[in-house]
Design a protein around this motif. Structure first.
Motif, PDB file in Angstrom:
ATOM      1  N   PRO A   1     -69.642  33.191  -5.200  1.00  0.00           N
ATOM      2  CA  PRO A   1     -69.387  32.145  -4.202  1.00  0.00           C
ATOM      3  C   PRO A   1     -68.315  31.165  -4.695  1.00  0.00           C
ATOM      4  N   HIS A   2     -67.595  30.592  -3.748  1.00  0.00           N
ATOM      5  CA  HIS A   2     -66.574  29.593  -4.057  1.00  0.00           C
ATOM      6  C   HIS A   2     -67.138  28.185  -3.889  1.00  0.00           C
ATOM      7  N   ARG A   3     -66.479  27.226  -4.525  1.00  0.00           N
ATOM      8  CA  ARG A   3     -66.882  25.831  -4.352  1.00  0.00           C
ATOM      9  C   ARG A   3     -66.679  25.375  -2.908  1.00  0.00           C
ATOM     10  N   ARG A   4     -65.555  25.778  -2.345  1.00  0.00           N
ATOM     11  CA  ARG A   4     -65.210  25.328  -1.004  1.00  0.00           C
ATOM     12  C   ARG A   4     -65.650  26.344   0.047  1.00  0.00           C
ATOM     13  N   GLY A   5     -66.010  25.825   1.194  1.00  0.00           N
ATOM     14  CA  GLY A   5     -66.251  26.702   2.320  1.00  0.00           C
ATOM     15  C   GLY A   5     -64.937  27.198   2.891  1.00  0.00           C
ATOM     16  N   ILE A   6     -64.970  28.365   3.528  1.00  0.00           N
ATOM     17  CA  ILE A   6     -63.764  28.919   4.150  1.00  0.00           C
ATOM     18  C   ILE A   6     -64.080  29.256   5.603  1.00  0.00           C
TER      19      ILE A   6
ATOM     20  N   ALA B   1     -62.186  40.458   1.722  1.00  0.00           N
ATOM     21  CA  ALA B   1     -61.978  40.318   0.284  1.00  0.00           C
ATOM     22  C   ALA B   1     -62.661  39.067  -0.276  1.00  0.00           C
ATOM     23  N   LEU B   2     -62.504  37.940   0.410  1.00  0.00           N
ATOM     24  CA  LEU B   2     -63.000  36.676  -0.138  1.00  0.00           C
ATOM     25  C   LEU B   2     -64.511  36.534  -0.007  1.00  0.00           C
TER      26      LEU B   2
ATOM     27  N   VAL C   1     -54.862  37.130  -1.711  1.00  0.00           N
ATOM     28  CA  VAL C   1     -56.291  37.111  -2.044  1.00  0.00           C
ATOM     29  C   VAL C   1     -56.591  36.196  -3.225  1.00  0.00           C
ATOM     30  N   GLU C   2     -55.987  36.455  -4.362  1.00  0.00           N
ATOM     31  CA  GLU C   2     -56.330  35.675  -5.551  1.00  0.00           C
ATOM     32  C   GLU C   2     -55.852  34.228  -5.459  1.00  0.00           C
ATOM     33  N   PRO C   3     -54.652  33.938  -4.923  1.00  0.00           N
ATOM     34  CA  PRO C   3     -54.280  32.529  -4.743  1.00  0.00           C
ATOM     35  C   PRO C   3     -55.264  31.764  -3.861  1.00  0.00           C
ATOM     36  N   LEU C   4     -55.763  32.401  -2.795  1.00  0.00           N
ATOM     37  CA  LEU C   4     -56.728  31.716  -1.941  1.00  0.00           C
ATOM     38  C   LEU C   4     -58.087  31.611  -2.622  1.00  0.00           C
ATOM     39  N   ARG C   5     -58.440  32.610  -3.395  1.00  0.00           N
ATOM     40  CA  ARG C   5     -59.686  32.522  -4.159  1.00  0.00           C
ATOM     41  C   ARG C   5     -59.611  31.356  -5.158  1.00  0.00           C
ATOM     42  N   TRP C   6     -58.433  31.218  -5.788  1.00  0.00           N
ATOM     43  CA  TRP C   6     -58.232  30.082  -6.695  1.00  0.00           C
ATOM     44  C   TRP C   6     -58.384  28.753  -5.954  1.00  0.00           C
ATOM     45  N   LEU C   7     -57.722  28.643  -4.781  1.00  0.00           N
ATOM     46  CA  LEU C   7     -57.782  27.399  -4.024  1.00  0.00           C
ATOM     47  C   LEU C   7     -59.222  27.079  -3.621  1.00  0.00           C
TER      48      LEU C   7
ATOM     49  N   ALA D   1     -47.055  29.906  -7.069  1.00  0.00           N
ATOM     50  CA  ALA D   1     -47.207  29.908  -8.529  1.00  0.00           C
ATOM     51  C   ALA D   1     -48.349  30.802  -8.985  1.00  0.00           C
ATOM     52  N   ARG D   2     -49.246  31.146  -8.065  1.00  0.00           N
ATOM     53  CA  ARG D   2     -50.389  31.974  -8.414  1.00  0.00           C
ATOM     54  C   ARG D   2     -50.295  33.363  -7.836  1.00  0.00           C
ATOM     55  N   GLY D   3     -49.087  33.758  -7.427  1.00  0.00           N
ATOM     56  CA  GLY D   3     -48.838  35.149  -7.070  1.00  0.00           C
ATOM     57  C   GLY D   3     -48.656  35.446  -5.602  1.00  0.00           C
ATOM     58  N   ALA D   4     -48.808  34.465  -4.733  1.00  0.00           N
ATOM     59  CA  ALA D   4     -48.586  34.718  -3.307  1.00  0.00           C
ATOM     60  C   ALA D   4     -47.122  35.050  -3.068  1.00  0.00           C
TER      61      ALA D   4
END
Length: 456
Positions: free
Chosen positions: A295-300, A289-290, A432-438, A366-369
């Motif tokens: 692309p995200h700012r942070r590497g995963i 999913a991610l 998914v979305e909380p980790l995408r936010w992080l 707070a972001r849905g997890a």
């Protein structure tokens, strides 16, 4: 068997791995994909993914192939998607012997070995008396006549804290059953060059023999574990890297362990569908999913560790040989046993160990997890998974679990038939979305005062 297993593994990898760029994968977690990962990881072909075995290696190869198929890259400094660690496997002799006060017993002939084999011992014996575990005497060799029932654990812990290296227990019905279910000759594993974990050897002797030994205990005791077999092997971590756009923004680590208990001495496969094929499946689906989208700012970093079941060997090795500096890892989310839900939790919700130790859980929540605080703080689950190796080195690291005290834990019933695939799917989707936010934010989780664990 080796050739056939390798052929089956290769065939499945070829079918399930998706070449990078071949298709656009939506960020929706599909229960069919969840079930497919479980079918392979927890199927008969992998024989329970025993720690540091060929089956664990195949499981790691499967995860690595999936990472590559999702378009992940090898982690910095790595030339592939697997990381191996040298391991020493020590198999007890199966021919241990004990002599106390001139009375001798051999393993399998009255002497029941519950755990460990240890080193040879020869010395004085301390005999516990009374009915208070706190009064257990100090000494390397201790004899205990515990009461019937689970309270025996308090006596064992007390003796261990007093420095016991060999604990001789008078047989009770509970202990007799424990000996019958034990695997005393199961190999022990340790990272090559590491100091083996120190824990006492536990033996059980028949009541009449125990009494005779105790009567002559003043003359000392001799413990002979026999000659163990020592072999060199490896454990394997699977590692995938999703680069970020800002190298200074830090890295997120999403992890699980891919090993389980393998095959019992009686031939029964311990499939480990929940523990922890479910967590490995979550890591895979989060990677799928991610890796899709902007692309995200942070590497995963996505990691599936080997040999968690024998002391967290894979995560220990990773912590000492991480492909990025640990100071760059802003948070670690470990996923452990999400294949079923605790009936005491709100519908669909998982628990996070050590929830109050940092602000990581509340930020994700707070972001849905679908996560909430640990219901069992007395069980010290925060310290009993791979997250702890990173937490000890300063990384804000927690584990999430669906049902930490599930009745199928470490039983043959931890199989695919006992999984709740809809719950798993919903749980993974909620992350998914909380980790995408992080991964896209500048938020850095922080320990609460006193929350960071310290090495003992």
């Amino acid at each position: 068997m080796f050739r056939r297993s390798a052929f089956v593994a290769a065939a499945v990898l070829a079918l399930l791995a998706v070449p990078a760029g071949a298709q656009t994968v939506p960020s929706v977690v599909d229960p069919a994909w969840v079930a497919a990962h479980e079918a392979f990881l927890a199927g008969d072909a992998l024989r329970g993914r025993g720690s540091a075995t060929h089956d664990e290696t195949v499981a790691a190869a499967y995860v690595a192939a999936q990472f590559q198929g999702f378009g992940l890259l090898p982690a910095p400094g790595m030339d592939g998607y697997t990381q191996t660690a040298p391991v020493v496997r020590t198999t007890p002799s199966g021919a241990a012997g004990l002599t106390v006060g001139g009375v001798s017993l051999a393993q399998g002939e009255g002497l029941g070995l519950l755990s460990g084999a240890g080193a040879a011992l020869d010395g004085a014996v301390q005999v516990a008396t009374g009915d208070d575990p706190a009064a257990v005497p100090a000494g390397e060799i201790v004899m205990i006549a515990p009461p019937e029932g689970p309270a025996v654990g308090a006596w064992i812990n007390a003796a261990a804290q007093q420095g016991a290296r060999l604990i001789i227990l008078r047989e009770t019905d509970l202990l007799k059953g424990a000996v019958a279910r034990s695997s005393p000759n199961r190999p022990g594993l340790a990272l090559a060059g590491a100091t083996p974990r120190s824990s006492p050897v536990l033996v059980v002797v028949p009541a009449a023999t125990f009494d005779a030994m105790a009567a002559g205990a003043g003359t000392g005791a001799t413990w002979d574990p026999g000659q163990p077999r020592v072999e060199q092997t490896v454990t394997t971590n699977a590692v995938g890297w999703l680069p970020g756009t800002d190298p200074a923004a830090g890295v997120i680590l999403i992890s699980a362990h891919l090993d389980h208990l393998g095959v019992r001495p009686d031939g029964v496969i311990m499939h480990g569908a929940n523990d922890d094929a479910s967590g490995t499946t979550a890591v895979l689906e989060l990677a799928r999913a991610l890796s899709n989208g902007e692309p995200h700012r942070r590497g995963i970093l996505f990691v599936a560790y080997g040999s968690e079941e024998v002391g967290g060997l894979g995560s220990r090795w990773f912590g000492d040989h991480a492909p990025v500096p640990l100071t760059d890892i802003v948070a670690n989310l470990e996923i452990e046993m999400i294949g079923a839900q605790d009936p005491q939790m709100a519908d669909g919700v998982m628990m996070m160990t050590g929830f109050d130790r940092s602000d990581f859980g509340t930020a994700l929540q707070a972001r849905g997890a679908l996560i909430a605080p640990d219901l069992y703080p007395e069980q010290n689950f925060f310290e009993r998974s791979d997250n702890y190796q990173l937490a000890l080195q300063g990384v804000v690291a927690h584990t999430i679990s669906g049902w930490a005290v599930t009745p199928t834990y470490h039983t043959a019933e931890d199989d695919i038939a006992h999984l709740d695939i809809p719950f798993m799917t919903r749980a993974i989707q909620s992350l998914v979305e909380p980790l995408r936010w992080l991964a896209s934010s500048d938020f850095i989780p922080a320990w609460a005062p006193g929350g960071r664990p310290e090495r003992r």
